[in-house]
Enzyme design. Structure first.
Site, PDB file in Angstrom:
ATOM      1  N   GLY A  13       0.788  -1.236   0.000  1.00 13.23           N
ATOM      2  CA  GLY A  13       0.000   0.000   0.000  1.00 13.23           C
ATOM      3  C   GLY A  13       0.815   1.280   0.000  1.00 13.23           C
ATOM      4  O   GLY A  13       0.313   2.341   0.354  1.00 13.23           O
ATOM      5  N   SER A  19       2.213   8.490   2.189  1.00  6.44           N
ATOM      6  CA  SER A  19       1.482   7.274   2.570  1.00  6.44           C
ATOM      7  C   SER A  19       1.811   6.852   4.001  1.00  6.44           C
ATOM      8  O   SER A  19       2.974   6.947   4.434  1.00  6.44           O
ATOM      9  CB  SER A  19       1.873   6.097   1.660  1.00  6.44           C
ATOM     10  OG  SER A  19       1.436   6.298   0.350  1.00  6.44           O
ATOM     11  N   VAL A  65      -4.825  -5.774  -5.736  1.00  6.91           N
ATOM     12  CA  VAL A  65      -5.384  -6.786  -4.821  1.00  6.91           C
ATOM     13  C   VAL A  65      -6.804  -7.220  -5.190  1.00  6.91           C
ATOM     14  O   VAL A  65      -7.351  -8.116  -4.552  1.00  6.91           O
ATOM     15  CB  VAL A  65      -5.365  -6.292  -3.348  1.00  6.91           C
ATOM     16  CG1 VAL A  65      -3.948  -6.180  -2.816  1.00  6.91           C
ATOM     17  CG2 VAL A  65      -6.136  -4.984  -3.191  1.00  6.91           C
ATOM     18  N   ILE A  92      -4.087  -0.598   2.590  1.00  9.07           N
ATOM     19  CA  ILE A  92      -4.767  -0.456   1.292  1.00  9.07           C
ATOM     20  C   ILE A  92      -6.252  -0.188   1.501  1.00  9.07           C
ATOM     21  O   ILE A  92      -6.899  -0.856   2.317  1.00  9.07           O
ATOM     22  CB  ILE A  92      -4.584  -1.761   0.475  1.00  9.07           C
ATOM     23  CG1 ILE A  92      -3.122  -1.887   0.008  1.00  9.07           C
ATOM     24  CG2 ILE A  92      -5.549  -1.821  -0.705  1.00  9.07           C
ATOM     25  CD1 ILE A  92      -2.805  -3.202  -0.665  1.00  9.07           C
ATOM     26  N   TYR A 155     -17.491   9.901   5.658  1.00 11.44           N
ATOM     27  CA  TYR A 155     -16.734   8.633   5.643  1.00 11.44           C
ATOM     28  C   TYR A 155     -17.593   7.438   5.247  1.00 11.44           C
ATOM     29  O   TYR A 155     -17.066   6.373   4.908  1.00 11.44           O
ATOM     30  CB  TYR A 155     -16.097   8.407   7.020  1.00 11.44           C
ATOM     31  CG  TYR A 155     -14.871   7.516   6.982  1.00 11.44           C
ATOM     32  CD1 TYR A 155     -13.687   7.960   6.391  1.00 11.44           C
ATOM     33  CD2 TYR A 155     -14.896   6.237   7.510  1.00 11.44           C
ATOM     34  CE1 TYR A 155     -12.572   7.145   6.330  1.00 11.44           C
ATOM     35  CE2 TYR A 155     -13.774   5.411   7.457  1.00 11.44           C
ATOM     36  CZ  TYR A 155     -12.617   5.874   6.877  1.00 11.44           C
ATOM     37  OH  TYR A 155     -11.511   5.065   6.818  1.00 11.44           O
ATOM     38  N   LYS A 162     -14.514  -0.462   6.729  1.00 13.04           N
ATOM     39  CA  LYS A 162     -13.585  -0.585   7.873  1.00 13.04           C
ATOM     40  C   LYS A 162     -14.194  -1.446   8.978  1.00 13.04           C
ATOM     41  O   LYS A 162     -13.460  -2.142   9.697  1.00 13.04           O
ATOM     42  CB  LYS A 162     -13.197   0.794   8.419  1.00 13.04           C
ATOM     43  CG  LYS A 162     -12.352   1.634   7.472  1.00 13.04           C
ATOM     44  CD  LYS A 162     -11.029   0.985   7.142  1.00 13.04           C
ATOM     45  CE  LYS A 162     -10.079   1.944   6.423  1.00 13.04           C
ATOM     46  NZ  LYS A 162      -8.938   1.246   5.809  1.00 13.04           N
ATOM     47  N   ILE A 191      -4.758  11.619   8.694  1.00 13.74           N
ATOM     48  CA  ILE A 191      -3.443  12.050   8.195  1.00 13.74           C
ATOM     49  C   ILE A 191      -3.630  12.420   6.728  1.00 13.74           C
ATOM     50  O   ILE A 191      -4.294  11.691   5.989  1.00 13.74           O
ATOM     51  CB  ILE A 191      -2.419  10.890   8.311  1.00 13.74           C
ATOM     52  CG1 ILE A 191      -2.223  10.490   9.779  1.00 13.74           C
ATOM     53  CG2 ILE A 191      -1.088  11.280   7.676  1.00 13.74           C
ATOM     54  CD1 ILE A 191      -1.363   9.240   9.981  1.00 13.74           C
ATOM     55  N   THR A 193      -3.200  12.265   3.193  1.00  6.94           N
ATOM     56  CA  THR A 193      -2.597  11.348   2.203  1.00  6.94           C
ATOM     57  C   THR A 193      -3.468  11.377   0.939  1.00  6.94           C
ATOM     58  O   THR A 193      -4.539  12.001   0.937  1.00  6.94           O
ATOM     59  CB  THR A 193      -2.586   9.888   2.724  1.00  6.94           C
ATOM     60  OG1 THR A 193      -3.947   9.470   2.901  1.00  6.94           O
ATOM     61  CG2 THR A 193      -1.825   9.740   4.019  1.00  6.94           C
ATOM     62  N   ALA A 195      -5.243   8.854  -0.301  1.00  8.29           N
ATOM     63  CA  ALA A 195      -6.532   8.216  -0.016  1.00  8.29           C
ATOM     64  C   ALA A 195      -7.437   9.163   0.781  1.00  8.29           C
ATOM     65  O   ALA A 195      -8.646   9.232   0.540  1.00  8.29           O
ATOM     66  CB  ALA A 195      -6.319   6.915   0.755  1.00  8.29           C
TER      67      ALA A 195
HETATM   68  P1  NAD Z   1      -2.497   6.134   0.406  1.00 12.56           P
HETATM   69  O1  NAD Z   1      -3.297   6.656  -0.733  1.00 12.56           O
HETATM   70  O2  NAD Z   1      -1.102   6.591   0.506  1.00 12.56           O
HETATM   71  O3  NAD Z   1      -2.519   4.539   0.438  1.00 12.56           O
HETATM   72  C1  NAD Z   1      -3.596   3.779  -0.054  1.00 12.56           C
HETATM   73  C2  NAD Z   1      -2.974   2.679  -0.889  1.00 12.56           C
HETATM   74  O4  NAD Z   1      -3.976   1.767  -1.339  1.00 12.56           O
HETATM   75  C3  NAD Z   1      -2.268   3.218  -2.145  1.00 12.56           C
HETATM   76  O5  NAD Z   1      -0.927   2.809  -2.168  1.00 12.56           O
HETATM   77  C4  NAD Z   1      -3.036   2.560  -3.291  1.00 12.56           C
HETATM   78  O6  NAD Z   1      -2.193   2.257  -4.383  1.00 12.56           O
HETATM   79  C5  NAD Z   1      -3.517   1.301  -2.593  1.00 12.56           C
HETATM   80  N1  NAD Z   1      -4.564   0.628  -3.351  1.00 12.56           N
HETATM   81  C6  NAD Z   1      -5.836   1.086  -3.652  1.00 12.56           C
HETATM   82  N2  NAD Z   1      -6.476   0.183  -4.421  1.00 12.56           N
HETATM   83  C7  NAD Z   1      -5.620  -0.858  -4.591  1.00 12.56           C
HETATM   84  C8  NAD Z   1      -5.698  -2.084  -5.308  1.00 12.56           C
HETATM   85  N3  NAD Z   1      -6.787  -2.439  -6.008  1.00 12.56           N
HETATM   86  N4  NAD Z   1      -4.621  -2.923  -5.279  1.00 12.56           N
HETATM   87  C9  NAD Z   1      -3.493  -2.587  -4.596  1.00 12.56           C
HETATM   88  N5  NAD Z   1      -3.370  -1.429  -3.907  1.00 12.56           N
HETATM   89  C10 NAD Z   1      -4.400  -0.587  -3.911  1.00 12.56           C
HETATM   90  O7  NAD Z   1      -3.332   6.543   1.714  1.00 12.56           O
HETATM   91  P2  NAD Z   1      -3.146   6.147   3.254  1.00 12.56           P
HETATM   92  O8  NAD Z   1      -3.933   7.147   3.991  1.00 12.56           O
HETATM   93  O9  NAD Z   1      -1.725   5.935   3.553  1.00 12.56           O
HETATM   94  O10 NAD Z   1      -3.971   4.788   3.342  1.00 12.56           O
HETATM   95  C11 NAD Z   1      -3.409   3.586   3.863  1.00 12.56           C
HETATM   96  C12 NAD Z   1      -4.425   2.896   4.765  1.00 12.56           C
HETATM   97  O11 NAD Z   1      -4.576   3.664   5.964  1.00 12.56           O
HETATM   98  C13 NAD Z   1      -5.826   2.761   4.176  1.00 12.56           C
HETATM   99  O12 NAD Z   1      -6.383   1.521   4.577  1.00 12.56           O
HETATM  100  C14 NAD Z   1      -6.570   3.902   4.843  1.00 12.56           C
HETATM  101  O13 NAD Z   1      -7.974   3.688   4.883  1.00 12.56           O
HETATM  102  C15 NAD Z   1      -5.955   3.807   6.227  1.00 12.56           C
HETATM  103  N6  NAD Z   1      -6.172   4.971   7.076  1.00 12.56           N
HETATM  104  C16 NAD Z   1      -5.870   6.218   6.628  1.00 12.56           C
HETATM  105  C17 NAD Z   1      -6.073   7.312   7.458  1.00 12.56           C
HETATM  106  C18 NAD Z   1      -5.761   8.704   6.976  1.00 12.56           C
HETATM  107  O14 NAD Z   1      -6.296   9.653   7.563  1.00 12.56           O
HETATM  108  N7  NAD Z   1      -4.950   8.878   5.963  1.00 12.56           N
HETATM  109  C19 NAD Z   1      -6.588   7.126   8.754  1.00 12.56           C
HETATM  110  C20 NAD Z   1      -6.877   5.841   9.199  1.00 12.56           C
HETATM  111  C21 NAD Z   1      -6.658   4.764   8.343  1.00 12.56           C
END
Ligand code: NAD
Length: 260
Positions: A13, A19, A65, A92, A155, A162, A191, A193, A195
């Site tokens: 991811g 990220s 994935v 991811i 969300y 989730k 955070i 990012t 996504a």
């Molecule tokens: P990000 O965009 O950097 O990472 C998301 C990743 O998912 C990317 O690398 C993207 O390529 C990958 N992805 C999406 N579809 C895909 C697929 N079909 N196959 C393979 N990879 C795929 O953003 P992030 O915020 O670092 O997100 C990482 C995780 O953290 C996610 O699960 C997100 O929900 C979770 N999260 C984020 C936050 C936030 O505020 N940023 C808070 C809590 C949880």
């Protein structure tokens, strides 16, 4: 000596240096782990490869994935490279932007299936292929958010995904525990990012989270990375099936005290 010295693990991811996976990769590398990465498509490869090389990645391969054949091919390469695996981080998620922007009650079947497939089922799909490589036991970890258990504005669909991801964490922990494999989730505070930019009014969400947290601020990718390294390591050998918050204490508070 680092707490992950001698361990081999996947960080799935990574998209760019914002990220959460990048915070994870840096912490794991610092603690002595050997790392492997995936990237989604050629566009992201240009960003992922130089970052992965910075932390001496042993494996950098394409993986979408949502495709079982790609999952099989990716984990075959992991087996070829290492033969065994100590940990896997799943960072991811994906949902159509409209599915997050439109009223939740308008959710379509297709948007629901896509969000749940990529954001929740993919953890199971990766876990079932990683587990046979964890011959000496291991640790798996995924990233979740408070929207799984509370209705957070903007969300919607991702909150439902989730919730499924957190339940999957518990059932995977139950299923794989007898093989010495621990499965946990980190519930990170907001955070900025790639996504996160899909979430409606994310700026406001970040402001509210900072004001309502115990520490009076938001968390960083590095803080999530450090906690991930701990959960992957033998320091957390008694922890499984857990959703561990890295949100500056927001979830234990009553919310934003300055609510308008
Ligand atoms: P990000 O965009 O950097 O990472 C998301 C990743 O998912 C990317 O690398 C993207 O390529 C990958 N992805 C999406 N579809 C895909 C697929 N079909 N196959 C393979 N990879 C795929 O953003 P992030 O915020 O670092 O997100 C990482 C995780 O953290 C996610 O699960 C997100 O929900 C979770 N999260 C984020 C936050 C936030 O505020 N940023 C808070 C809590 C949880």
């Amino acid at each position: 000596m680092g707490i992950l010295e001698g361990k081999k693990g996947l960080v799935l991811g990574l998209a760019n240096d914002k990220s959460i996976a990048w915070g994870v990769a840096q912490a794991c590398k610092r603690e002595g782990a050997e790392l492997g990465f995936n990237y989604l498509g050629e566009q992201l490869e240009k960003r992922v490869r130089p970052l992965a090389e910075k932390v001496d990645a042993k494996l950098i391969e394409s993986l979408d994935v949502s495709d079982d054949a790609q999952l099989d091919a990716f984990f075959a390469k992991v087996k070829e490279q290492w033969g065994e695996l100590d940990f896997m981080v799943h960072s991811i998620a994906f949902a159509n932007k409209d599915a997050l922007r439109n009223p939740f009650s308008h959710a379509t079947r297709a948007d629901f299936q896509l969000a749940l497939d990529i954001s929740a089922y993919s953890f199971i799909a990766c876990a079932q292929r990683a587990a046979p490589l964890m011959k000496e036991g291991g640790s798996m970890l995924t990233m979740t958010y408070l929207g799984a258990e509370r209705a957070v504005p903007g969300y919607g669909m991702m909150g439902v995904a989730k919730a499924a991801l957190e339940a999957s964490t518990r059932y995977l922990a139950q299923d794989l525990g007898t093989q010495g494999i621990r499965v946990n989730a980190i519930s990170a505070g907001p955070i900025r990012t790639l996504a996160a930019s899909a979430v409606g009014d994310f700026r406001k969400l970040m402001e509210k989270s900072a004001r309502g947290s115990m520490l009076g601020r938001n968390v960083s990718q590095n803080e999530v990375g450090n906690t991930t390294a701990y959960l992957l390591s033998d320091m957390a050998s008694g922890v499984s099936g857990e959703v561990h918050y890295v949100d500056a204490g927001f979830h234990v508070g009553a919310g934003d005290p300055g609510i308008e």
